[in-house]
Motif scaffolding. Structure first.
Motif, short mmCIF file in Angstrom:
data_model
loop_
_atom_site.label_atom_id
_atom_site.label_comp_id
_atom_site.label_asym_id
_atom_site.label_seq_id
_atom_site.Cartn_x
_atom_site.Cartn_y
_atom_site.Cartn_z
N GLU A 1 -3.70 -29.37 -15.00
CA GLU A 1 -4.48 -28.19 -15.37
C GLU A 1 -3.61 -26.94 -15.40
OE1 GLU A 1 -8.26 -25.60 -13.61
OE2 GLU A 1 -8.01 -27.71 -13.03
N GLN A 2 -2.74 -26.79 -14.40
CA GLN A 2 -1.88 -25.62 -14.35
C GLN A 2 -0.84 -25.64 -15.48
OE1 GLN A 2 -2.38 -23.05 -12.07
NE2 GLN A 2 -1.04 -22.01 -13.55
N PHE A 3 -0.33 -26.83 -15.79
CA PHE A 3 0.66 -26.95 -16.86
C PHE A 3 0.03 -26.58 -18.20
CE2 PHE A 3 3.07 -29.24 -20.09
CZ PHE A 3 4.38 -28.94 -19.75
N LEU B 1 -8.53 -35.94 -17.49
CA LEU B 1 -7.07 -35.85 -17.50
C LEU B 1 -6.52 -36.22 -16.13
CD1 LEU B 1 -6.51 -32.49 -19.43
CD2 LEU B 1 -6.58 -34.83 -20.34
N PRO B 2 -5.31 -36.76 -16.08
CA PRO B 2 -4.69 -37.04 -14.77
C PRO B 2 -4.53 -35.73 -14.00
CG PRO B 2 -3.07 -37.19 -16.54
CD PRO B 2 -4.41 -37.08 -17.20
N GLU B 3 -4.77 -35.81 -12.72
CA GLU B 3 -4.69 -34.59 -11.91
C GLU B 3 -3.27 -34.06 -11.84
OE1 GLU B 3 -6.13 -33.20 -7.45
OE2 GLU B 3 -7.02 -34.97 -8.40
N HIS B 4 -2.30 -34.98 -11.79
CA HIS B 4 -0.90 -34.60 -11.71
C HIS B 4 -0.05 -35.50 -12.60
CE1 HIS B 4 -2.53 -33.15 -7.81
NE2 HIS B 4 -1.71 -32.13 -8.02
N PHE B 5 1.13 -35.05 -12.92
CA PHE B 5 2.15 -35.88 -13.56
C PHE B 5 3.50 -35.37 -13.11
CE2 PHE B 5 1.86 -32.23 -16.32
CZ PHE B 5 3.13 -32.05 -16.84
N SER B 6 4.54 -36.14 -13.35
CA SER B 6 5.87 -35.77 -12.87
C SER B 6 6.89 -35.82 -13.99
CB SER B 6 6.32 -36.69 -11.73
OG SER B 6 5.46 -36.57 -10.62
N TYR B 7 7.86 -34.90 -13.91
CA TYR B 7 9.02 -34.95 -14.80
C TYR B 7 10.22 -34.39 -14.06
CZ TYR B 7 12.46 -33.91 -18.30
OH TYR B 7 13.65 -33.85 -18.97
N THR C 1 6.13 -31.77 -21.33
CA THR C 1 4.93 -32.01 -22.14
C THR C 1 4.84 -33.49 -22.53
OG1 THR C 1 4.93 -29.76 -23.02
CG2 THR C 1 3.71 -31.41 -24.26
N PHE C 2 5.98 -34.06 -22.90
CA PHE C 2 6.00 -35.47 -23.26
C PHE C 2 5.47 -36.32 -22.10
CE2 PHE C 2 8.07 -37.14 -27.11
CZ PHE C 2 7.69 -38.46 -27.01
N GLU C 3 5.86 -35.97 -20.88
CA GLU C 3 5.41 -36.75 -19.73
C GLU C 3 3.92 -36.53 -19.45
OE1 GLU C 3 7.03 -39.20 -18.36
OE2 GLU C 3 8.62 -38.75 -19.79
N LEU C 4 3.41 -35.34 -19.72
CA LEU C 4 1.96 -35.13 -19.61
C LEU C 4 1.21 -36.04 -20.57
CD1 LEU C 4 -0.70 -33.66 -18.87
CD2 LEU C 4 -0.09 -31.95 -20.62
N LEU C 5 1.68 -36.12 -21.81
CA LEU C 5 1.01 -36.94 -22.82
C LEU C 5 1.12 -38.42 -22.45
CD1 LEU C 5 2.12 -35.04 -26.06
CD2 LEU C 5 0.19 -34.59 -24.54
#
Length: 403
Positions: free
Chosen positions: A89-91, A75-81, A389-393
Protein backbone atom coordinates in the motif's frame (compact mmCIF):
# COMPACT_ATOMS: atom_id res chain seq x y z
CA UNK A 1 -18.03 54.69 -40.00
CA UNK A 2 -18.82 53.19 -36.61
CA UNK A 3 -19.96 49.81 -37.95
CA UNK A 4 -16.75 49.02 -39.91
CA UNK A 5 -14.73 50.17 -36.90
CA UNK A 6 -16.65 47.87 -34.57
CA UNK A 7 -16.27 44.97 -37.01
CA UNK A 8 -12.56 45.68 -37.32
CA UNK A 9 -12.08 45.79 -33.56
CA UNK A 10 -14.05 42.57 -33.18
CA UNK A 11 -11.88 40.77 -35.72
CA UNK A 12 -8.73 42.08 -34.06
CA UNK A 13 -9.99 40.93 -30.68
CA UNK A 14 -10.75 37.45 -32.03
CA UNK A 15 -7.28 37.24 -33.59
CA UNK A 16 -5.67 38.27 -30.31
CA UNK A 17 -7.72 35.73 -28.36
CA UNK A 18 -6.82 32.98 -30.83
CA UNK A 19 -3.14 33.96 -30.68
CA UNK A 20 -3.27 33.99 -26.89
CA UNK A 21 -4.76 30.50 -26.80
CA UNK A 22 -2.17 29.29 -29.32
CA UNK A 23 0.79 30.66 -27.38
CA UNK A 24 -0.72 29.50 -24.08
CA UNK A 25 -0.59 25.95 -25.41
CA UNK A 26 3.03 26.44 -26.49
CA UNK A 27 3.88 27.73 -23.02
CA UNK A 28 2.11 24.77 -21.41
CA UNK A 29 4.07 22.35 -23.62
CA UNK A 30 7.39 23.94 -22.73
CA UNK A 31 6.52 24.06 -19.03
CA UNK A 32 5.51 20.40 -18.98
CA UNK A 33 8.70 19.17 -20.62
CA UNK A 34 10.83 21.42 -18.40
CA UNK A 35 9.10 20.01 -15.31
CA UNK A 36 10.06 16.39 -16.02
CA UNK A 37 12.65 14.45 -14.02
CA UNK A 38 13.27 17.14 -11.40
CA UNK A 39 10.95 15.96 -8.65
CA UNK A 40 7.83 17.92 -9.55
CA UNK A 41 4.49 16.18 -9.15
CA UNK A 42 3.05 15.04 -12.49
CA UNK A 43 -0.15 13.19 -11.65
CA UNK A 44 -2.31 16.23 -12.44
CA UNK A 45 -0.82 16.34 -15.95
CA UNK A 46 -0.24 12.78 -17.20
CA UNK A 47 -3.95 12.20 -17.76
CA UNK A 48 -4.56 15.33 -19.84
CA UNK A 49 -1.70 15.57 -22.31
CA UNK A 50 -4.17 15.79 -25.20
CA UNK A 51 -5.20 19.20 -23.85
CA UNK A 52 -1.61 20.47 -23.90
CA UNK A 53 0.00 18.91 -26.98
CA UNK A 54 -1.19 18.49 -30.55
CA UNK A 55 -2.37 14.93 -31.03
CA UNK A 56 -3.62 12.50 -33.62
CA UNK A 57 -6.47 10.24 -32.59
CA UNK A 58 -7.22 6.55 -32.91
CA UNK A 59 -10.99 6.22 -32.64
CA UNK A 60 -12.65 3.75 -30.25
CA UNK A 61 -13.68 0.45 -31.79
CA UNK A 62 -17.25 0.24 -33.10
CA UNK A 63 -17.35 -3.20 -31.44
CA UNK A 64 -15.71 -2.54 -28.06
CA UNK A 65 -14.46 -5.44 -25.99
CA UNK A 66 -15.15 -5.35 -22.24
CA UNK A 67 -13.29 -7.58 -19.81
CA UNK A 68 -15.51 -9.74 -17.61
CA UNK A 69 -15.19 -9.32 -13.86
CA UNK A 70 -14.09 -12.18 -11.65
CA UNK A 71 -13.76 -12.58 -7.91
CA UNK A 72 -11.76 -9.70 -6.48
CA UNK A 73 -8.38 -10.47 -4.96
CA UNK A 74 -6.55 -8.60 -2.23
CA UNK A 75 -3.06 -7.27 -2.76
CA UNK A 76 -0.18 -8.83 -0.83
CA UNK A 77 0.45 -6.89 2.33
CA UNK A 78 4.20 -6.83 1.74
CA UNK A 79 6.78 -7.72 -0.89
CA UNK A 80 10.57 -7.64 -0.98
CA UNK A 81 13.24 -6.45 -3.37
CA UNK A 82 17.01 -6.33 -2.88
CA UNK A 83 16.72 -7.07 0.82
CA UNK A 84 14.15 -4.34 1.47
CA UNK A 85 10.66 -5.22 2.68
CA UNK A 86 8.01 -2.90 1.29
CA UNK A 87 4.41 -2.30 2.28
CA UNK A 88 2.43 -2.75 -0.94
CA UNK A 89 0.00 0.00 0.00
CA UNK A 90 2.79 2.43 0.86
CA UNK A 91 4.73 1.58 -2.30
CA UNK A 92 1.65 2.24 -4.43
CA UNK A 93 1.31 5.62 -2.75
CA UNK A 94 5.03 6.46 -2.91
CA UNK A 95 5.15 5.85 -6.67
CA UNK A 96 2.10 8.09 -7.28
CA UNK A 97 0.11 5.20 -8.73
CA UNK A 98 -2.97 6.26 -10.69
CA UNK A 99 -4.17 2.84 -11.83
CA UNK A 100 -3.60 -0.80 -10.98
CA UNK A 101 -5.45 -3.40 -13.03
CA UNK A 102 -5.00 -7.16 -12.61
CA UNK A 103 -6.44 -9.48 -15.26
CA UNK A 104 -6.33 -13.25 -14.79
CA UNK A 105 -7.55 -15.58 -17.53
CA UNK A 106 -9.21 -12.60 -19.19
CA UNK A 107 -11.15 -11.54 -16.09
CA UNK A 108 -10.63 -8.41 -14.03
CA UNK A 109 -9.58 -9.54 -10.56
CA UNK A 110 -8.47 -6.18 -9.18
CA UNK A 111 -9.01 -2.62 -10.40
CA UNK A 112 -8.26 0.55 -8.46
CA UNK A 113 -7.64 4.17 -9.38
CA UNK A 114 -5.99 6.88 -7.29
CA UNK A 115 -5.02 10.54 -7.62
CA UNK A 116 -6.17 11.80 -11.05
CA UNK A 117 -6.57 8.32 -12.58
CA UNK A 118 -9.82 6.67 -13.60
CA UNK A 119 -11.26 4.02 -15.94
CA UNK A 120 -11.82 6.62 -18.67
CA UNK A 121 -8.61 8.60 -18.16
CA UNK A 122 -6.10 8.47 -21.01
CA UNK A 123 -2.71 8.19 -19.29
CA UNK A 124 0.64 8.96 -20.91
CA UNK A 125 2.36 5.65 -21.69
CA UNK A 126 5.94 6.90 -21.97
CA UNK A 127 8.00 3.95 -23.32
CA UNK A 128 5.11 1.48 -23.12
CA UNK A 129 4.35 3.04 -26.52
CA UNK A 130 7.41 1.23 -27.86
CA UNK A 131 5.65 -2.13 -27.55
CA UNK A 132 2.69 -0.82 -29.55
CA UNK A 133 5.02 0.34 -32.32
CA UNK A 134 6.71 -3.08 -32.38
CA UNK A 135 3.29 -4.71 -32.62
CA UNK A 136 2.54 -2.63 -35.68
CA UNK A 137 5.88 -3.70 -37.18
CA UNK A 138 4.99 -7.33 -36.45
CA UNK A 139 1.67 -7.03 -38.27
CA UNK A 140 3.37 -5.34 -41.22
CA UNK A 141 5.90 -8.21 -41.29
CA UNK A 142 3.01 -10.69 -41.45
CA UNK A 143 1.53 -8.75 -44.35
CA UNK A 144 4.85 -8.82 -46.22
CA UNK A 145 5.47 -5.06 -46.01
CA UNK A 146 8.60 -5.37 -43.84
CA UNK A 147 11.45 -7.89 -43.63
CA UNK A 148 13.29 -7.58 -40.30
CA UNK A 149 16.51 -9.00 -41.80
CA UNK A 150 16.78 -6.19 -44.33
CA UNK A 151 18.74 -2.99 -43.66
CA UNK A 152 16.43 -0.30 -42.34
CA UNK A 153 17.80 2.11 -44.95
CA UNK A 154 16.14 -0.05 -47.62
CA UNK A 155 12.90 1.47 -46.35
CA UNK A 156 14.28 4.79 -45.12
CA UNK A 157 16.86 6.24 -47.53
CA UNK A 158 16.94 9.37 -45.36
CA UNK A 159 18.95 7.36 -42.80
CA UNK A 160 21.82 6.64 -45.19
CA UNK A 161 25.08 7.92 -43.73
CA UNK A 162 23.62 8.03 -40.21
CA UNK A 163 24.07 5.67 -37.28
CA UNK A 164 21.49 3.39 -38.93
CA UNK A 165 23.39 2.93 -42.17
CA UNK A 166 24.44 -0.67 -41.38
CA UNK A 167 21.62 -1.68 -39.03
CA UNK A 168 18.91 -4.18 -39.94
CA UNK A 169 15.33 -3.69 -38.85
CA UNK A 170 15.87 -6.44 -36.27
CA UNK A 171 18.87 -4.65 -34.80
CA UNK A 172 16.72 -1.57 -34.25
CA UNK A 173 13.87 -3.61 -32.76
CA UNK A 174 16.36 -5.05 -30.26
CA UNK A 175 17.85 -1.67 -29.28
CA UNK A 176 21.09 -2.81 -30.88
CA UNK A 177 21.39 -0.31 -33.71
CA UNK A 178 24.88 0.77 -32.64
CA UNK A 179 23.87 4.43 -32.43
CA UNK A 180 25.63 6.64 -29.89
CA UNK A 181 23.02 7.66 -27.33
CA UNK A 182 22.56 8.95 -23.79
CA UNK A 183 19.20 8.06 -22.16
CA UNK A 184 20.03 9.66 -18.77
CA UNK A 185 16.89 11.50 -17.63
CA UNK A 186 18.78 13.33 -14.86
CA UNK A 187 21.19 14.91 -17.38
CA UNK A 188 19.66 17.98 -19.10
CA UNK A 189 22.11 17.59 -21.99
CA UNK A 190 21.27 13.92 -22.66
CA UNK A 191 20.12 12.82 -26.09
CA UNK A 192 16.74 11.66 -24.84
CA UNK A 193 15.98 15.07 -23.37
CA UNK A 194 17.15 16.74 -26.57
CA UNK A 195 14.67 14.52 -28.39
CA UNK A 196 11.95 15.43 -25.89
CA UNK A 197 12.57 19.14 -26.37
CA UNK A 198 11.32 18.84 -29.94
CA UNK A 199 7.91 18.22 -28.43
CA UNK A 200 8.33 21.26 -26.18
CA UNK A 201 9.81 23.80 -28.54
CA UNK A 202 8.79 22.51 -31.95
CA UNK A 203 10.72 20.83 -34.73
CA UNK A 204 10.86 17.59 -36.69
CA UNK A 205 11.29 14.12 -35.22
CA UNK A 206 12.05 12.80 -38.71
CA UNK A 207 14.97 15.22 -39.00
CA UNK A 208 16.35 14.36 -35.57
CA UNK A 209 16.81 10.62 -36.14
CA UNK A 210 19.22 10.90 -39.14
CA UNK A 211 21.46 13.19 -37.07
CA UNK A 212 22.68 10.32 -34.87
CA UNK A 213 26.17 8.88 -35.31
CA UNK A 214 27.42 5.33 -34.84
CA UNK A 215 29.19 4.08 -31.72
CA UNK A 216 29.03 0.26 -31.92
CA UNK A 217 28.74 -2.40 -34.56
CA UNK A 218 25.01 -3.07 -35.07
CA UNK A 219 23.78 -6.26 -33.43
CA UNK A 220 26.53 -6.47 -30.81
CA UNK A 221 25.50 -4.20 -27.91
CA UNK A 222 22.09 -3.67 -26.31
CA UNK A 223 22.02 0.07 -25.67
CA UNK A 224 18.62 1.48 -24.79
CA UNK A 225 17.81 4.26 -27.24
CA UNK A 226 14.45 5.97 -27.66
CA UNK A 227 15.49 7.22 -31.09
CA UNK A 228 15.60 3.58 -32.24
CA UNK A 229 11.84 3.39 -31.66
CA UNK A 230 11.34 6.72 -33.40
CA UNK A 231 13.14 5.17 -36.37
CA UNK A 232 10.73 2.22 -36.17
CA UNK A 233 7.81 4.65 -36.31
CA UNK A 234 9.35 6.18 -39.44
CA UNK A 235 9.78 2.66 -40.85
CA UNK A 236 6.17 1.69 -40.18
CA UNK A 237 4.90 4.79 -41.96
CA UNK A 238 7.26 4.38 -44.93
CA UNK A 239 6.65 0.65 -45.41
CA UNK A 240 2.86 0.86 -45.19
CA UNK A 241 2.39 4.23 -46.85
CA UNK A 242 0.21 5.30 -43.90
CA UNK A 243 0.67 7.25 -40.70
CA UNK A 244 1.37 5.36 -37.50
CA UNK A 245 -2.01 6.52 -36.19
CA UNK A 246 -3.92 5.36 -39.25
CA UNK A 247 -2.19 1.99 -39.47
CA UNK A 248 -2.44 1.13 -35.77
CA UNK A 249 -6.06 2.22 -35.64
CA UNK A 250 -6.98 -0.32 -38.33
CA UNK A 251 -4.62 -3.13 -37.31
CA UNK A 252 -4.53 -2.87 -33.50
CA UNK A 253 -6.95 -0.36 -31.97
CA UNK A 254 -10.09 -1.47 -33.80
CA UNK A 255 -9.51 -5.26 -33.77
CA UNK A 256 -8.69 -5.25 -30.04
CA UNK A 257 -12.00 -3.54 -29.33
CA UNK A 258 -10.53 -0.50 -27.61
CA UNK A 259 -13.22 1.24 -25.60
CA UNK A 260 -11.66 4.69 -25.61
CA UNK A 261 -9.80 6.85 -28.10
CA UNK A 262 -6.03 6.63 -28.17
CA UNK A 263 -4.04 9.81 -28.58
CA UNK A 264 -0.57 10.12 -30.08
CA UNK A 265 1.45 13.25 -29.33
CA UNK A 266 2.66 14.65 -32.67
CA UNK A 267 5.35 17.09 -33.77
CA UNK A 268 4.98 20.17 -35.97
CA UNK A 269 4.74 17.94 -39.04
CA UNK A 270 2.04 15.58 -37.71
CA UNK A 271 4.58 12.82 -37.03
CA UNK A 272 3.83 10.68 -34.01
CA UNK A 273 6.11 10.63 -30.98
CA UNK A 274 6.53 6.89 -31.49
CA UNK A 275 8.92 6.32 -28.60
CA UNK A 276 6.66 7.61 -25.81
CA UNK A 277 3.63 9.54 -27.04
CA UNK A 278 0.66 7.17 -26.76
CA UNK A 279 -2.12 8.06 -24.31
CA UNK A 280 -4.71 5.40 -23.44
CA UNK A 281 -6.76 3.95 -20.59
CA UNK A 282 -5.59 1.16 -18.29
CA UNK A 283 -8.10 -1.32 -19.72
CA UNK A 284 -7.05 -0.57 -23.28
CA UNK A 285 -3.36 -0.94 -22.41
CA UNK A 286 -4.24 -4.31 -20.88
CA UNK A 287 -5.62 -5.52 -24.20
CA UNK A 288 -2.15 -5.38 -25.75
CA UNK A 289 -0.88 -7.55 -22.90
CA UNK A 290 -3.76 -9.96 -23.43
CA UNK A 291 -3.02 -10.17 -27.15
CA UNK A 292 0.54 -11.27 -26.36
CA UNK A 293 -0.54 -13.59 -23.55
CA UNK A 294 -2.92 -15.29 -26.00
CA UNK A 295 -0.10 -15.75 -28.50
CA UNK A 296 -1.50 -13.22 -30.96
CA UNK A 297 -4.99 -14.73 -31.11
CA UNK A 298 -7.86 -12.36 -30.36
CA UNK A 299 -11.54 -13.30 -30.48
CA UNK A 300 -10.84 -16.12 -32.94
CA UNK A 301 -8.62 -14.05 -35.24
CA UNK A 302 -4.82 -14.32 -35.45
CA UNK A 303 -3.80 -10.65 -35.35
CA UNK A 304 -0.12 -11.31 -34.71
CA UNK A 305 1.85 -14.45 -35.52
CA UNK A 306 3.00 -16.75 -32.68
CA UNK A 307 6.49 -16.55 -34.19
CA UNK A 308 6.49 -12.76 -33.71
CA UNK A 309 5.29 -13.12 -30.12
CA UNK A 310 8.09 -15.57 -29.37
CA UNK A 311 10.82 -13.42 -30.89
CA UNK A 312 9.44 -10.32 -29.20
CA UNK A 313 9.37 -11.79 -25.72
CA UNK A 314 12.39 -14.09 -25.55
CA UNK A 315 16.12 -13.40 -25.65
CA UNK A 316 17.44 -14.01 -29.17
CA UNK A 317 21.16 -13.26 -28.74
CA UNK A 318 23.80 -13.22 -25.96
CA UNK A 319 24.04 -9.43 -25.88
CA UNK A 320 20.31 -9.22 -25.11
CA UNK A 321 20.21 -11.51 -22.07
CA UNK A 322 19.32 -10.29 -18.55
CA UNK A 323 22.21 -8.75 -16.65
CA UNK A 324 23.89 -7.24 -19.72
CA UNK A 325 21.95 -3.97 -19.77
CA UNK A 326 23.74 -1.00 -18.23
CA UNK A 327 20.79 0.30 -16.18
CA UNK A 328 18.95 -2.68 -14.73
CA UNK A 329 19.06 -6.48 -14.86
CA UNK A 330 16.53 -7.20 -17.58
CA UNK A 331 16.94 -8.76 -21.00
CA UNK A 332 15.45 -7.39 -24.19
CA UNK A 333 13.31 -8.67 -27.06
CA UNK A 334 11.49 -6.69 -29.74
CA UNK A 335 10.72 -3.62 -27.60
CA UNK A 336 9.74 -5.75 -24.58
CA UNK A 337 11.77 -6.22 -21.38
CA UNK A 338 12.54 -9.78 -20.21
CA UNK A 339 13.55 -10.64 -16.63
CA UNK A 340 15.51 -13.59 -15.26
CA UNK A 341 13.20 -16.45 -14.35
CA UNK A 342 11.48 -19.60 -15.50
CA UNK A 343 7.92 -18.35 -15.93
CA UNK A 344 8.31 -16.62 -19.28
CA UNK A 345 7.45 -13.15 -17.99
CA UNK A 346 7.96 -9.94 -19.96
CA UNK A 347 6.89 -6.36 -19.67
CA UNK A 348 6.45 -3.08 -21.47
CA UNK A 349 7.96 -0.42 -19.21
CA UNK A 350 7.77 3.36 -19.36
CA UNK A 351 9.45 6.00 -17.21
CA UNK A 352 7.56 7.22 -14.16
CA UNK A 353 6.52 3.56 -13.65
CA UNK A 354 4.16 2.65 -16.48
CA UNK A 355 3.89 -1.15 -16.85
CA UNK A 356 2.14 -3.76 -18.92
CA UNK A 357 3.36 -6.92 -17.19
CA UNK A 358 2.59 -10.31 -18.75
CA UNK A 359 3.10 -13.72 -17.16
CA UNK A 360 1.71 -16.34 -19.57
CA UNK A 361 2.43 -19.21 -17.18
CA UNK A 362 0.00 -17.69 -14.67
CA UNK A 363 -2.48 -16.44 -17.33
CA UNK A 364 -1.81 -12.96 -16.00
CA UNK A 365 -1.68 -9.37 -17.25
CA UNK A 366 -1.14 -6.42 -14.90
CA UNK A 367 -1.20 -2.74 -15.82
CA UNK A 368 0.28 -0.16 -13.48
CA UNK A 369 0.07 3.52 -14.45
CA UNK A 370 1.91 6.01 -12.31
CA UNK A 371 3.52 9.44 -11.98
CA UNK A 372 6.43 8.61 -9.67
CA UNK A 373 7.73 12.11 -8.98
CA UNK A 374 11.14 10.81 -7.88
CA UNK A 375 11.73 9.21 -11.27
CA UNK A 376 14.85 10.44 -13.06
CA UNK A 377 16.05 12.60 -10.17
CA UNK A 378 18.91 10.10 -10.06
CA UNK A 379 19.87 7.43 -12.57
CA UNK A 380 19.32 4.51 -10.24
CA UNK A 381 16.75 2.19 -8.72
CA UNK A 382 16.53 4.21 -5.49
CA UNK A 383 14.44 6.86 -7.25
CA UNK A 384 13.16 5.01 -10.31
CA UNK A 385 11.86 1.91 -8.49
CA UNK A 386 11.42 -0.14 -11.66
CA UNK A 387 12.79 -3.40 -10.32
CA UNK A 388 10.90 -2.96 -7.07
CA UNK A 389 7.74 -2.46 -9.11
CA UNK A 390 8.52 -5.66 -10.98
CA UNK A 391 8.66 -7.51 -7.66
CA UNK A 392 5.33 -6.01 -6.56
CA UNK A 393 3.72 -7.30 -9.75
CA UNK A 394 5.34 -10.69 -9.28
CA UNK A 395 4.06 -10.81 -5.70
CA UNK A 396 0.54 -10.11 -6.94
CA UNK A 397 0.92 -12.90 -9.46
CA UNK A 398 1.88 -15.43 -6.81
CA UNK A 399 -1.81 -15.66 -5.89
CA UNK A 400 -2.47 -17.46 -9.16
CA UNK A 401 -1.16 -20.97 -9.91
CA UNK A 402 1.52 -21.44 -12.53
CA UNK A 403 0.76 -23.73 -15.45
Amino acid sequence: MKKPLIIGLSVTLLVLIAAGLYFKRDIQRAHFVASLFNGQEQYQTFGRLAEIFPVSTMSPSPTPYTFAKGTEITLPEHFSYDGIRYSSEQFISDTDTSALLVIHQGNIRFERYWLSGGPDVNWLSMSVAKSFIATGIGIAVGEGSIDVQKPIIDYLPSLKGSAYDQATVEHVLQMSSGAAWNEDYSNPDSDVLRLGRIMAMGGSLDEFVPSLISENTPGTVNHYNSADTQALGMLLAAATGRSVTDYLQEKVWQPLGMNSPGYWLIDDFNVEMAFAGLNATARDYAKLGELYRLNGLWQGKQLLSPQWIEKSTTVQAPHLRPGIHELFPLGYGYQWWIPEGKEGEYSAIGVYNQFIYVNPSRDLVIVKLSANSEYGTTEGEASNKEMATFELLRAIGQQFPAN
